[in-house]
Design an enzyme around this catalytic site. Sequence first.
Site, PDB file in Angstrom:
ATOM      1  N   SER A  42     -13.080  11.465 -15.322  1.00  0.00           N
ATOM      2  CA  SER A  42     -13.224  11.268 -13.871  1.00  0.00           C
ATOM      3  C   SER A  42     -14.660  10.963 -13.460  1.00  0.00           C
ATOM      4  O   SER A  42     -14.961  10.907 -12.273  1.00  0.00           O
ATOM      5  CB  SER A  42     -12.717  12.510 -13.133  1.00  0.00           C
ATOM      6  OG  SER A  42     -13.370  13.664 -13.600  1.00  0.00           O
ATOM      7  N   ASN A 129     -12.151  24.268 -12.867  1.00  0.00           N
ATOM      8  CA  ASN A 129     -11.214  24.288 -11.734  1.00  0.00           C
ATOM      9  C   ASN A 129     -11.858  24.852 -10.467  1.00  0.00           C
ATOM     10  O   ASN A 129     -11.694  24.288  -9.385  1.00  0.00           O
ATOM     11  CB  ASN A 129      -9.959  25.081 -12.089  1.00  0.00           C
ATOM     12  CG  ASN A 129      -9.202  24.470 -13.253  1.00  0.00           C
ATOM     13  OD1 ASN A 129      -9.565  23.394 -13.723  1.00  0.00           O
ATOM     14  ND2 ASN A 129      -8.172  25.154 -13.731  1.00  0.00           N
ATOM     15  N   THR A 174      -0.588  -2.484  31.223  1.00  0.00           N
ATOM     16  CA  THR A 174       0.444  -1.751  30.491  1.00  0.00           C
ATOM     17  C   THR A 174       1.377  -2.837  29.957  1.00  0.00           C
ATOM     18  O   THR A 174       1.558  -3.873  30.614  1.00  0.00           O
ATOM     19  CB  THR A 174       1.226  -0.763  31.384  1.00  0.00           C
ATOM     20  OG1 THR A 174       1.911  -1.511  32.395  1.00  0.00           O
ATOM     21  CG2 THR A 174       0.331   0.257  32.045  1.00  0.00           C
ATOM     22  N   HIS A 175       1.891  -2.653  28.785  1.00  0.00           N
ATOM     23  CA  HIS A 175       2.704  -3.683  28.113  1.00  0.00           C
ATOM     24  C   HIS A 175       1.922  -4.988  27.966  1.00  0.00           C
ATOM     25  O   HIS A 175       2.515  -6.059  27.885  1.00  0.00           O
ATOM     26  CB  HIS A 175       4.008  -3.941  28.874  1.00  0.00           C
ATOM     27  CG  HIS A 175       4.731  -2.692  29.269  1.00  0.00           C
ATOM     28  ND1 HIS A 175       5.669  -2.089  28.475  1.00  0.00           N
ATOM     29  CD2 HIS A 175       4.611  -1.894  30.369  1.00  0.00           C
ATOM     30  CE1 HIS A 175       6.122  -0.998  29.075  1.00  0.00           C
ATOM     31  NE2 HIS A 175       5.486  -0.846  30.223  1.00  0.00           N
ATOM     32  N   SER A 296     -15.829 -20.856  10.691  1.00  0.00           N
ATOM     33  CA  SER A 296     -14.729 -21.301   9.846  1.00  0.00           C
ATOM     34  C   SER A 296     -15.251 -22.345   8.871  1.00  0.00           C
ATOM     35  O   SER A 296     -16.156 -23.109   9.192  1.00  0.00           O
ATOM     36  CB  SER A 296     -13.630 -21.897  10.729  1.00  0.00           C
ATOM     37  OG  SER A 296     -12.827 -22.795   9.977  1.00  0.00           O
ATOM     38  N   LYS A 302     -15.348 -23.038  15.441  1.00  0.00           N
ATOM     39  CA  LYS A 302     -14.901 -21.647  15.498  1.00  0.00           C
ATOM     40  C   LYS A 302     -16.015 -20.607  15.547  1.00  0.00           C
ATOM     41  O   LYS A 302     -17.039 -20.736  14.902  1.00  0.00           O
ATOM     42  CB  LYS A 302     -14.012 -21.341  14.271  1.00  0.00           C
ATOM     43  CG  LYS A 302     -12.644 -21.976  14.312  1.00  0.00           C
ATOM     44  CD  LYS A 302     -11.795 -21.522  15.494  1.00  0.00           C
ATOM     45  CE  LYS A 302     -11.074 -20.279  15.329  1.00  0.00           C
ATOM     46  NZ  LYS A 302     -10.053 -19.921  14.560  1.00  0.00           N
ATOM     47  N   ASN A 304     -15.417 -16.602  15.190  1.00  0.00           N
ATOM     48  CA  ASN A 304     -14.324 -15.642  15.022  1.00  0.00           C
ATOM     49  C   ASN A 304     -14.793 -14.187  15.093  1.00  0.00           C
ATOM     50  O   ASN A 304     -15.878 -13.861  14.603  1.00  0.00           O
ATOM     51  CB  ASN A 304     -13.643 -15.863  13.658  1.00  0.00           C
ATOM     52  CG  ASN A 304     -12.895 -17.185  13.602  1.00  0.00           C
ATOM     53  OD1 ASN A 304     -12.403 -17.663  14.619  1.00  0.00           O
ATOM     54  ND2 ASN A 304     -12.832 -17.773  12.423  1.00  0.00           N
ATOM     55  N   GLU A 309     -11.723  -7.628  13.581  1.00  0.00           N
ATOM     56  CA  GLU A 309     -10.448  -7.722  12.853  1.00  0.00           C
ATOM     57  C   GLU A 309     -10.467  -6.864  11.597  1.00  0.00           C
ATOM     58  O   GLU A 309      -9.495  -6.181  11.260  1.00  0.00           O
ATOM     59  CB  GLU A 309     -10.174  -9.172  12.464  1.00  0.00           C
ATOM     60  CG  GLU A 309      -9.917 -10.075  13.651  1.00  0.00           C
ATOM     61  CD  GLU A 309      -9.927 -11.533  13.226  1.00  0.00           C
ATOM     62  OE1 GLU A 309      -8.878 -12.009  12.778  1.00  0.00           O
ATOM     63  OE2 GLU A 309     -10.977 -12.184  13.312  1.00  0.00           O
ATOM     64  N   TYR A 336      -3.746  25.177 -10.751  1.00  0.00           N
ATOM     65  CA  TYR A 336      -4.396  23.879 -10.939  1.00  0.00           C
ATOM     66  C   TYR A 336      -3.540  22.960 -11.805  1.00  0.00           C
ATOM     67  O   TYR A 336      -2.939  23.387 -12.788  1.00  0.00           O
ATOM     68  CB  TYR A 336      -5.786  24.052 -11.589  1.00  0.00           C
ATOM     69  CG  TYR A 336      -6.451  22.701 -11.833  1.00  0.00           C
ATOM     70  CD1 TYR A 336      -7.165  22.066 -10.823  1.00  0.00           C
ATOM     71  CD2 TYR A 336      -6.319  22.049 -13.065  1.00  0.00           C
ATOM     72  CE1 TYR A 336      -7.727  20.815 -11.027  1.00  0.00           C
ATOM     73  CE2 TYR A 336      -6.887  20.800 -13.275  1.00  0.00           C
ATOM     74  CZ  TYR A 336      -7.592  20.181 -12.243  1.00  0.00           C
ATOM     75  OH  TYR A 336      -8.141  18.961 -12.445  1.00  0.00           O
ATOM     76  N   GLN A 341      -7.070  15.755  -9.782  1.00  0.00           N
ATOM     77  CA  GLN A 341      -8.242  14.896  -9.992  1.00  0.00           C
ATOM     78  C   GLN A 341      -8.175  13.619  -9.140  1.00  0.00           C
ATOM     79  O   GLN A 341      -9.197  13.031  -8.831  1.00  0.00           O
ATOM     80  CB  GLN A 341      -8.321  14.536 -11.481  1.00  0.00           C
ATOM     81  CG  GLN A 341      -9.485  13.664 -11.867  1.00  0.00           C
ATOM     82  CD  GLN A 341      -9.686  13.639 -13.357  1.00  0.00           C
ATOM     83  OE1 GLN A 341     -10.097  14.619 -13.943  1.00  0.00           O
ATOM     84  NE2 GLN A 341      -9.373  12.525 -13.996  1.00  0.00           N
ATOM     85  N   LYS A 344     -10.087  12.998  -5.103  1.00  0.00           N
ATOM     86  CA  LYS A 344     -11.413  12.601  -4.619  1.00  0.00           C
ATOM     87  C   LYS A 344     -11.504  11.118  -4.274  1.00  0.00           C
ATOM     88  O   LYS A 344     -12.082  10.737  -3.257  1.00  0.00           O
ATOM     89  CB  LYS A 344     -12.467  13.004  -5.643  1.00  0.00           C
ATOM     90  CG  LYS A 344     -12.729  14.521  -5.624  1.00  0.00           C
ATOM     91  CD  LYS A 344     -13.568  14.989  -6.757  1.00  0.00           C
ATOM     92  CE  LYS A 344     -12.831  15.047  -8.065  1.00  0.00           C
ATOM     93  NZ  LYS A 344     -11.667  15.961  -8.072  1.00  0.00           N
TER      94      LYS A 344
END
Length: 476
Positions: A42, A129, A174-175, A296, A302, A304, A309, A336, A341, A344
């Site tokens: 690890s 451990n 809203t919506h 682009s 463009k 962007n 995003e 354990y 392992q 992480k």
Amino acid sequence: METDKTVNESSSSAAPSRESSVLWAGRLAEKPEAEAFAFQASIRVDRRLVFDDIAGSRSHVMMLGKQGIIPAETAGLLDGELARIAEELAAGKLDVDGEAEDIHSFIEALLTRRLGDAGRMVHAGRSRNDQVALDFRLYLKRALALIRDEIAETLRVLLNLAEAHTETVMPGYTHLQRAQPVTLGHWICAWASGLERDSSRLTDARKRLDECPLGSGALAGSTLPLDREETARSLGFARPTLNSMDSVADRDFAIELAADCAIIATHLSRFCEDIVIWASEEFGFIDLAESWSTGSSIMPQKKNPDFAELIRGKQARTAGNLMTLLSLLKGLPYAYDKDLQEDKEALFDSLDTVRNCLRMFRGMMGSARFNVTRMAAACIGGFLEATDAAEYLVRKGMPFRKAHETAARIVRDCIEAGQKRIGDRSLEQLKDCSALFENDIYKALEPINCVRARGLPGGPAPVEVRCQIDVLRGHI
Ligand code: ARG
């Protein structure tokens, strides 16, 4: 996370180059093949725990010395050498051995190579451990503070923006349909409220991190007279953990932090979706700095909103990492298991992702310009003032349902007549719908007045948004 920058990468994993670095070689006559060894190693991931591992070992050896489990001079020698190792690593004079099994083996092997038998004493009363559970908690306490700092910095940027735009009217949706006028300051305070809760969630999670598992051993503590109170105190924990099996088996604190990270990333993804929409030609509410946009390869015109995003997209990782941790823990037998392992990599990725996203979001927002004229213009034409017209009638005694119908009829009349707002109707036309309308209706329906009239706690009125900004600043 910041340790990554100070610890040099060395060669990638292969079979262990030194016998001494494999802590369990005494039991097994045959060594795993290089590929198999690398599979279970690890070090690639836990190398970033190196300074936490050293801190834990320093506390452990000093306690062993105090308790007479190892000679006091040996404890001093080990502590001094561990401090030297940390200095060398920080200065780039020493590399973590990428061929070691894990960070714990690396440090113990190094001590043994440098100090001989003294190095062989460091692991008394300890297991990897409880060691890894300790390192992970120490690391997370630091990482959590860094993310809280990033949130605080981000809130500062957002609240300055909000303060500058308490009178900048814009449509609220809203919506994704125009609903009622709000201000940019009110909108930004909505974002900031979410981030502030994210920060408080981290503060809350810290309480559960703040217990020291050292002294739990492999699962059942030790027969040696360890002083768990002492190591917990010297490592800055509130207390030792209660149960040694729980200490090495559970990772609920990691799940909790992964959830906290996923919530932060979810918030950021929504803020960024707003930005992407606002940056479109159709909306044109925001002009992102050129340095915070991309072009682009084919379309010359463009500009962007890639950063927004990508921050929106990074949420997927954090949601995935949360799922990884939940699945990892589900059904694991106590105590354990090596499965743990895998904890992480997932959480480190979430912590890194969230930290980077907060920094990028802040940079993008701090350099953006808002097109306040476009925002104000967008308040005209969608009949955002219709609720205000209805409430005007309610204030004059009309039952709300009737007022709603009256305002709806006026909206229909406007649309038929090609008029953009209720205020385009003559008083006579309005009175045809309700005799309660007076000349003051025209002023009441101006977008800025609609906003000013919404002065309830939490509302968009400038004076109220200033209160929200003050409250949020108080939390930073
Ligand atoms: N690398 C391990 C982990 O991250 C450390 C503990 C290993 N313990 C063991 N008994 N194999 O969980």
